[in-house]
Design a protein around this motif. Structure first.
Motif, PDB file in Angstrom:
ATOM      1  N   UNK A  75       1.032  14.674  -5.276  1.00 33.21           N
ATOM      2  CA  UNK A  75       0.553  14.490  -6.647  1.00 33.21           C
ATOM      3  C   UNK A  75      -0.969  14.529  -6.663  1.00 33.21           C
ATOM      4  N   UNK A  76      -1.525  15.434  -7.482  1.00 32.07           N
ATOM      5  CA  UNK A  76      -2.976  15.457  -7.632  1.00 32.07           C
ATOM      6  C   UNK A  76      -3.410  14.882  -8.973  1.00 32.07           C
ATOM      7  N   UNK A  77      -2.451  14.543  -9.830  1.00 31.79           N
ATOM      8  CA  UNK A  77      -2.768  13.953 -11.132  1.00 31.79           C
ATOM      9  C   UNK A  77      -2.640  12.444 -11.034  1.00 31.79           C
ATOM     10  N   UNK A  78      -3.639  11.820 -10.437  1.00 29.05           N
ATOM     11  CA  UNK A  78      -3.654  10.377 -10.220  1.00 29.05           C
ATOM     12  C   UNK A  78      -5.000   9.828 -10.648  1.00 29.05           C
ATOM     13  N   UNK A  79      -5.000   8.610 -11.194  1.00 26.32           N
ATOM     14  CA  UNK A  79      -6.254   8.013 -11.638  1.00 26.32           C
ATOM     15  C   UNK A  79      -6.136   6.496 -11.696  1.00 26.32           C
ATOM     16  N   UNK A  80      -7.266   5.827 -11.477  1.00 25.44           N
ATOM     17  CA  UNK A  80      -7.321   4.412 -11.807  1.00 25.44           C
ATOM     18  C   UNK A  80      -7.339   4.317 -13.331  1.00 25.44           C
ATOM     19  N   UNK A  81      -6.804   3.245 -13.884  1.00 28.11           N
ATOM     20  CA  UNK A  81      -6.676   3.138 -15.330  1.00 28.11           C
ATOM     21  C   UNK A  81      -7.337   1.886 -15.879  1.00 28.11           C
ATOM     22  N   UNK A  82      -7.117   0.738 -15.246  1.00 27.36           N
ATOM     23  CA  UNK A  82      -7.614  -0.527 -15.784  1.00 27.36           C
ATOM     24  C   UNK A  82      -7.937  -1.475 -14.642  1.00 27.36           C
ATOM     25  N   UNK A  83      -8.987  -2.263 -14.832  1.00 30.98           N
ATOM     26  CA  UNK A  83      -9.358  -3.273 -13.850  1.00 30.98           C
ATOM     27  C   UNK A  83      -8.653  -4.592 -14.139  1.00 30.98           C
ATOM     28  N   UNK A  84      -8.497  -4.927 -15.426  1.00 32.52           N
ATOM     29  CA  UNK A  84      -7.880  -6.192 -15.805  1.00 32.52           C
ATOM     30  C   UNK A  84      -6.899  -5.972 -16.943  1.00 32.52           C
ATOM     31  N   UNK A  85      -5.597  -5.865 -16.673  1.00 29.06           N
ATOM     32  CA  UNK A  85      -4.956  -6.010 -15.370  1.00 29.06           C
ATOM     33  C   UNK A  85      -5.172  -4.757 -14.526  1.00 29.06           C
ATOM     34  N   UNK A  87      -4.398  -1.532 -13.134  1.00 27.53           N
ATOM     35  CA  UNK A  87      -3.421  -0.490 -13.413  1.00 27.53           C
ATOM     36  C   UNK A  87      -3.914   0.851 -12.880  1.00 27.53           C
ATOM     37  N   UNK A  88      -2.968   1.669 -12.439  1.00 26.74           N
ATOM     38  CA  UNK A  88      -3.243   3.053 -12.064  1.00 26.74           C
ATOM     39  C   UNK A  88      -2.236   3.920 -12.810  1.00 26.74           C
ATOM     40  N   UNK A  89      -2.469   5.234 -12.799  1.00 27.48           N
ATOM     41  CA  UNK A  89      -1.541   6.144 -13.472  1.00 27.48           C
ATOM     42  C   UNK A  89      -1.407   7.429 -12.668  1.00 27.48           C
ATOM     43  N   UNK A 152      -6.186   7.840   3.605  1.00 27.85           N
ATOM     44  CA  UNK A 152      -7.488   7.253   3.310  1.00 27.85           C
ATOM     45  C   UNK A 152      -7.342   5.874   2.680  1.00 27.85           C
ATOM     46  N   UNK A 153      -6.356   5.721   1.791  1.00 33.77           N
ATOM     47  CA  UNK A 153      -6.118   4.454   1.093  1.00 33.77           C
ATOM     48  C   UNK A 153      -4.676   4.433   0.607  1.00 33.77           C
ATOM     49  N   UNK A 154      -4.200   3.250   0.242  1.00 31.27           N
ATOM     50  CA  UNK A 154      -2.856   3.102  -0.316  1.00 31.27           C
ATOM     51  C   UNK A 154      -2.914   2.075  -1.440  1.00 31.27           C
ATOM     52  N   UNK A 155      -2.088   2.310  -2.466  1.00 26.35           N
ATOM     53  CA  UNK A 155      -2.024   1.433  -3.632  1.00 26.35           C
ATOM     54  C   UNK A 155      -0.547   1.170  -3.900  1.00 26.35           C
ATOM     55  N   UNK A 156      -0.126  -0.079  -3.742  1.00 22.94           N
ATOM     56  CA  UNK A 156       1.274  -0.490  -3.847  1.00 22.94           C
ATOM     57  C   UNK A 156       1.514  -1.041  -5.258  1.00 22.94           C
ATOM     58  N   UNK A 157       2.479  -0.478  -5.980  1.00 22.51           N
ATOM     59  CA  UNK A 157       2.613  -0.762  -7.413  1.00 22.51           C
ATOM     60  C   UNK A 157       4.043  -1.027  -7.868  1.00 22.51           C
ATOM     61  N   UNK A 158       4.134  -1.673  -9.019  1.00 21.78           N
ATOM     62  CA  UNK A 158       5.372  -1.804  -9.781  1.00 21.78           C
ATOM     63  C   UNK A 158       5.209  -0.950 -11.032  1.00 21.78           C
ATOM     64  N   UNK A 169       5.383  13.384 -17.544  1.00 21.19           N
ATOM     65  CA  UNK A 169       5.463  11.969 -17.866  1.00 21.19           C
ATOM     66  C   UNK A 169       4.220  11.301 -17.294  1.00 21.19           C
ATOM     67  N   UNK A 170       3.704  10.324 -18.009  1.00 20.99           N
ATOM     68  CA  UNK A 170       2.547   9.558 -17.565  1.00 20.99           C
ATOM     69  C   UNK A 170       3.078   8.207 -17.099  1.00 20.99           C
ATOM     70  N   UNK A 171       3.014   7.974 -15.804  1.00 24.24           N
ATOM     71  CA  UNK A 171       3.567   6.750 -15.214  1.00 24.24           C
ATOM     72  C   UNK A 171       2.413   5.790 -14.941  1.00 24.24           C
ATOM     73  N   UNK A 172       2.501   4.600 -15.512  1.00 25.49           N
ATOM     74  CA  UNK A 172       1.492   3.562 -15.314  1.00 25.49           C
ATOM     75  C   UNK A 172       2.070   2.532 -14.356  1.00 25.49           C
ATOM     76  N   UNK A 173       1.302   2.207 -13.330  1.00 28.60           N
ATOM     77  CA  UNK A 173       1.739   1.222 -12.352  1.00 28.60           C
ATOM     78  C   UNK A 173       0.814   0.034 -12.305  1.00 28.60           C
ATOM     79  N   UNK A 174       1.408  -1.160 -12.197  1.00 29.19           N
ATOM     80  CA  UNK A 174       0.606  -2.366 -12.007  1.00 29.19           C
ATOM     81  C   UNK A 174       0.411  -2.558 -10.508  1.00 29.19           C
TER      82      UNK A 174
END
Length: 195
Positions: A75-85, A87-89, A152-158, A169-174
């Motif tokens: 997946x190349x369509x990834x981004x950070x979304x929010x600091x509080x809470x 979220x990534x997408x 390089x890095x990993x982000x573990x989400x719900x 689809x735009x998937x938002x993960x906490x």
């Protein structure tokens, strides 16, 4: 009053408790594009122009259901979304055969690939293959999703929310846990090839 003064006044007003609740705008009616409707831009031209934007490359993974292998796709369509809470997408095509398995798991791990992981990216970009064969990984601490060695890095989400976005689809993960791996330089994708 300058911009800074206006912003400070707005913050004071919002903190005072006098601000009225703002109602959300109604959601637009969603519908499919009819066969007789033309796209405003040619898809090939859209891809050519947008290909000028270099992106990082990730592999999104999820644990398998009992008796199943884990799921994962490039997946190349990834981004950070929010600091509080926190979220990534990420965006995934509606026709993806891997996405339903990730959705059922309800959790995922984003593995940010290193510059030397181009072959790994290609392996996760194909459909129907055993993508994890010979790929060293361990379970991410919160979800148990595969964390790929050498990333390089990993982000573990719900999974927090899923929104429609055209043919994706735009998937938002906490974010539940995150960290850096052993890689140092990111894998980048630009004009249809890795940099």
């Amino acid at each position: 009053m300058g911009q800074a003064g206006t912003a400070e006044a707005a913050v004071r007003y919002l903190r005072s408790g006098k601000a009225l609740a703002v109602e959300a705008l109604p959601r637009p009616e969603l519908r499919c594009v009819r066969e007789d409707e033309r796209a405003p831009v040619d898809p090939a031209e859209f891809r050519r122009v947008l290909g000028n934007f270099a992106t990082g490359v990730t592999v999104v993974t999820a644990p398998g259901a009992p008796g199943e292998e884990p799921a994962g796709f490039a997946c190349q369509s990834f981004s950070s979304l929010s600091l509080d809470p926190p979220l990534v997408a990420f965006m995934v095509g509606r026709t993806s055969t891997t996405w339903p398995r990730i959705a059922r798991a309800g959790v995922f791990c984003v593995n940010v690939l290193s510059a030397d992981q181009g072959a790994l990216c290609r392996a996760f970009a194909v459909s129907g293959a055993d993508k994890f064969a010979g790929v060293p990984h361990d379970p991410a601490p919160a979800s148990g999703s595969p964390r790929l060695a050498g990333s390089l890095a990993w982000i573990d989400c719900t999974i927090h929310a899923v929104h429609t976005g055209g043919d994706h689809l735009i998937v938002v993960g906490r974010v539940d846990a995150l960290g850096t791996g052993s890689g140092e330089t990111p894998l980048l994708f630009h004009r249809g090839r890795f940099l």
